[in-house]
Each structure stands twice: as structure tokens, then as C-alpha cells.
Design a protein around this motif. Sequence first.
Motif, PDB file in Angstrom:
ATOM      1  N   GLU A 211       5.063   6.201  12.134  1.00  0.00           N
ATOM      2  CA  GLU A 211       5.279   7.538  11.575  1.00  0.00           C
ATOM      3  C   GLU A 211       5.571   7.437  10.079  1.00  0.00           C
ATOM      4  O   GLU A 211       5.205   8.326   9.315  1.00  0.00           O
ATOM      5  CB  GLU A 211       6.455   8.221  12.280  1.00  0.00           C
ATOM      6  CG  GLU A 211       6.708   9.633  11.791  1.00  0.00           C
ATOM      7  CD  GLU A 211       7.877  10.284  12.513  1.00  0.00           C
ATOM      8  OE1 GLU A 211       8.450   9.649  13.406  1.00  0.00           O
ATOM      9  OE2 GLU A 211       8.205  11.429  12.165  1.00  0.00           O
ATOM     10  N   ILE A 212       6.206   6.337   9.697  1.00  0.00           N
ATOM     11  CA  ILE A 212       6.602   6.145   8.298  1.00  0.00           C
ATOM     12  C   ILE A 212       6.272   4.710   7.886  1.00  0.00           C
ATOM     13  O   ILE A 212       6.552   3.766   8.628  1.00  0.00           O
ATOM     14  CB  ILE A 212       8.118   6.384   8.115  1.00  0.00           C
ATOM     15  CG1 ILE A 212       8.479   7.810   8.529  1.00  0.00           C
ATOM     16  CG2 ILE A 212       8.543   6.108   6.666  1.00  0.00           C
ATOM     17  CD1 ILE A 212       9.906   7.948   8.984  1.00  0.00           C
ATOM     18  N   ILE A 213       5.681   4.549   6.703  1.00  0.00           N
ATOM     19  CA  ILE A 213       5.496   3.223   6.117  1.00  0.00           C
ATOM     20  C   ILE A 213       6.397   3.127   4.887  1.00  0.00           C
ATOM     21  O   ILE A 213       6.363   3.991   4.011  1.00  0.00           O
ATOM     22  CB  ILE A 213       4.036   2.972   5.721  1.00  0.00           C
ATOM     23  CG1 ILE A 213       3.164   2.847   6.983  1.00  0.00           C
ATOM     24  CG2 ILE A 213       3.908   1.696   4.884  1.00  0.00           C
ATOM     25  CD1 ILE A 213       1.704   2.539   6.700  1.00  0.00           C
ATOM     26  N   VAL A 214       7.228   2.101   4.874  1.00  0.00           N
ATOM     27  CA  VAL A 214       8.159   1.886   3.760  1.00  0.00           C
ATOM     28  C   VAL A 214       7.602   0.757   2.898  1.00  0.00           C
ATOM     29  O   VAL A 214       7.590  -0.401   3.313  1.00  0.00           O
ATOM     30  CB  VAL A 214       9.566   1.525   4.268  1.00  0.00           C
ATOM     31  CG1 VAL A 214      10.525   1.363   3.086  1.00  0.00           C
ATOM     32  CG2 VAL A 214      10.082   2.586   5.246  1.00  0.00           C
ATOM     33  N   ILE A 215       7.123   1.103   1.721  1.00  0.00           N
ATOM     34  CA  ILE A 215       6.586   0.102   0.798  1.00  0.00           C
ATOM     35  C   ILE A 215       7.756  -0.525   0.036  1.00  0.00           C
ATOM     36  O   ILE A 215       8.499   0.165  -0.662  1.00  0.00           O
ATOM     37  CB  ILE A 215       5.583   0.730  -0.195  1.00  0.00           C
ATOM     38  CG1 ILE A 215       4.413   1.356   0.565  1.00  0.00           C
ATOM     39  CG2 ILE A 215       5.096  -0.325  -1.187  1.00  0.00           C
ATOM     40  CD1 ILE A 215       3.525   0.369   1.272  1.00  0.00           C
ATOM     41  N   ASN A 216       7.884  -1.838   0.173  1.00  0.00           N
ATOM     42  CA  ASN A 216       9.016  -2.545  -0.418  1.00  0.00           C
ATOM     43  C   ASN A 216       8.575  -3.221  -1.712  1.00  0.00           C
ATOM     44  O   ASN A 216       8.242  -4.399  -1.732  1.00  0.00           O
ATOM     45  CB  ASN A 216       9.534  -3.592   0.586  1.00  0.00           C
ATOM     46  CG  ASN A 216      10.802  -4.274   0.120  1.00  0.00           C
ATOM     47  OD1 ASN A 216      11.618  -3.667  -0.582  1.00  0.00           O
ATOM     48  ND2 ASN A 216      10.985  -5.523   0.508  1.00  0.00           N
ATOM     49  N   GLN A 217       8.579  -2.452  -2.784  1.00  0.00           N
ATOM     50  CA  GLN A 217       8.223  -3.023  -4.083  1.00  0.00           C
ATOM     51  C   GLN A 217       8.801  -2.127  -5.177  1.00  0.00           C
ATOM     52  O   GLN A 217       9.061  -0.937  -4.950  1.00  0.00           O
ATOM     53  CB  GLN A 217       6.713  -3.177  -4.243  1.00  0.00           C
ATOM     54  CG  GLN A 217       5.957  -1.900  -4.513  1.00  0.00           C
ATOM     55  CD  GLN A 217       4.541  -2.169  -5.022  1.00  0.00           C
ATOM     56  OE1 GLN A 217       4.145  -3.295  -5.244  1.00  0.00           O
ATOM     57  NE2 GLN A 217       3.770  -1.103  -5.209  1.00  0.00           N
ATOM     58  N   PRO A 218       9.018  -2.682  -6.386  1.00  0.00           N
ATOM     59  CA  PRO A 218       9.592  -1.883  -7.480  1.00  0.00           C
ATOM     60  C   PRO A 218       8.669  -0.742  -7.877  1.00  0.00           C
ATOM     61  O   PRO A 218       7.464  -0.785  -7.652  1.00  0.00           O
ATOM     62  CB  PRO A 218       9.723  -2.907  -8.628  1.00  0.00           C
ATOM     63  CG  PRO A 218       9.612  -4.248  -7.998  1.00  0.00           C
ATOM     64  CD  PRO A 218       8.766  -4.077  -6.778  1.00  0.00           C
ATOM     65  N   ALA A 219       9.252   0.275  -8.498  1.00  0.00           N
ATOM     66  CA  ALA A 219       8.458   1.420  -8.968  1.00  0.00           C
ATOM     67  C   ALA A 219       7.407   0.965  -9.975  1.00  0.00           C
ATOM     68  O   ALA A 219       6.297   1.478 -10.011  1.00  0.00           O
ATOM     69  CB  ALA A 219       9.382   2.466  -9.585  1.00  0.00           C
ATOM     70  N   VAL A 220       7.780  -0.004 -10.799  1.00  0.00           N
ATOM     71  CA  VAL A 220       6.836  -0.577 -11.768  1.00  0.00           C
ATOM     72  C   VAL A 220       6.569  -2.013 -11.344  1.00  0.00           C
ATOM     73  O   VAL A 220       7.461  -2.863 -11.390  1.00  0.00           O
ATOM     74  CB  VAL A 220       7.404  -0.558 -13.199  1.00  0.00           C
ATOM     75  CG1 VAL A 220       6.405  -1.185 -14.161  1.00  0.00           C
ATOM     76  CG2 VAL A 220       7.740   0.868 -13.626  1.00  0.00           C
ATOM     77  N   ALA A 221       5.349  -2.258 -10.885  1.00  0.00           N
ATOM     78  CA  ALA A 221       4.995  -3.601 -10.429  1.00  0.00           C
ATOM     79  C   ALA A 221       3.664  -3.997 -11.064  1.00  0.00           C
ATOM     80  O   ALA A 221       2.721  -3.201 -11.119  1.00  0.00           O
ATOM     81  CB  ALA A 221       4.876  -3.636  -8.911  1.00  0.00           C
TER      82      ALA A 221
END
Length: 269
Positions: A211-221
Motif C-alpha cells: 500500500e505504501i513504498i518508503v524510499i529511504n534516501q536523502p532529499a538531495v541524492a
Amino acid sequence: MALTGAMAVAANPVAAQTATPASPRVVSINLCADQLVSLLADRDNVLSLTHLSADPSISYVARRAQGITVNHGRSEEVLALQPDLVVAGRFAARPTVAMLQRFGLEVIDLPIPESFADIRDQIRLLSQRLGEADRGEEMVAEMNRRLAAISVDRRPGRRALVLGVRGFTSGIGTLVHEVLEAAGLRNVAIELGIRGYGQIGLEEILRADPEIIVINQPAVAFPSLARDVLAHPALRHFGNRIIQIDPALWTCGGPYTVDAVTFLAQATQ
């Protein structure tokens, strides 16, 4: 996992004969240790933190760490500072830890916390050794108060998958799993049979249909092949079901990990 038994303290006989001060001068050679040391110790007693401590993309204490001498985890850097205590971690250079112990330095080797109970244990043990037991207890109490105050949607079926570079995700036995549960989310990685950390492909993600995908990375990558999976067109299928979290909130365990729970609880309601 209780941390008490997992903490390894140097047993060098030379060190054992030397009385260490109640408020030791400390060096950290691990990013996660940097953060607890900088929050618990008096700044004047912090001789050095790692060069990663001031990187806001991975360090929660980046601003606090500015101005403190940095090290790169090398034994010669640490020995030159003549600390009373060195705090390391699972991913600190093992030859450095062994060398420092051989020279008679007291080394606290922090394991990776897998739960909020582990974080509480780690704060208490480190704060006591730093001579800041009261500060540690206040930190634990504030963490508990903030966790209890989070409004969590406990409706069943709220399935979430955390996705990092190269398609790595976190299953049972990780702090990420604990954070998801605290935020009222069911970790899809468990359905995929992942214990600890594991890698999944795009086909598995689509079949699992979280239902939800949580992307684990900085806002600026910075662009990289490792991050290609996070921007793959196939994930457009999930639309606004994709959210992004700051890795600094949960890469290491600490009082700031509550911020990860708060963010996920609010972002998924």
C-alpha cells in the motif's frame, strides 16, 4: 536483544591497571557512536568524531558536530589524541579496534540496535560510562514520552515496503522493522521472507503490491546506478503511495529514531 552482554570492553591488562576518570575524554570512530556521544557527553570532553558526523544526509547531529576534530577511523589518529575512552561500532574498522585495545585504551564497541529497547539500553550504558547517567535517563524518559504521544492509525492492512539503494530492504530483526510497527504499518519484507537485510527486484515489488513504498534516501541524492531502482518507471504505478524518508532519522538508533516513527505515522494517515 539485550545489549549489556553484547558490549565488548577492552580487557587489556595494562588498561585494567589504569584508573579512568569519571568524565572521560572520548573519541568516536563510528557514525552511530558519533551521534550518541555528541548528545550525551559534554562537548569539551569530545576530542574527535568521524568525518561522517557532519554529513547531514546521514547524520542527525551534523550541525552539532561542526567544529569538532574529525577522524577517519585510523588508529594513529586516535592514539595521537590520547583519549580516556574510544567508542566504536559494528562497522568500525576492526584492525583499528584491535590496535587500540592492544595499546591499552578502553574501547566500547556498540552493537547495532534492533529495537527501541536496545536503544534505551545503549543510551544508559554509554551515559553511565561518560559520567552522564542523569542525562541518559532524561533522554530515555523524553524518548518514551514522545513515543507514547504519537497518534498511530492501527487499521489492519496498512502494508509498507522500505526500499533503499540497489533494492535493499529491511525485514524482521531490524530497527527499521520496529519503526514501521510503531507507526502502525505492516512490513511487507516479512511477507517476502526477509530476515535482517535483503535485496528485492522490481518484479517482487510489483507482485507484493504494498500500500505504501518508503524510499529511504536523502532529499538531495547524487545520480548513481545504485539508485536507479528507486526511480524506475515501473514504480510510477504506485503514484502518491510512495513517500520518501530522511535516512538520518533511522540509519542509527537514538532518541531521534522517534522522529522516524512520527514522520511515518503522519505521512501515512
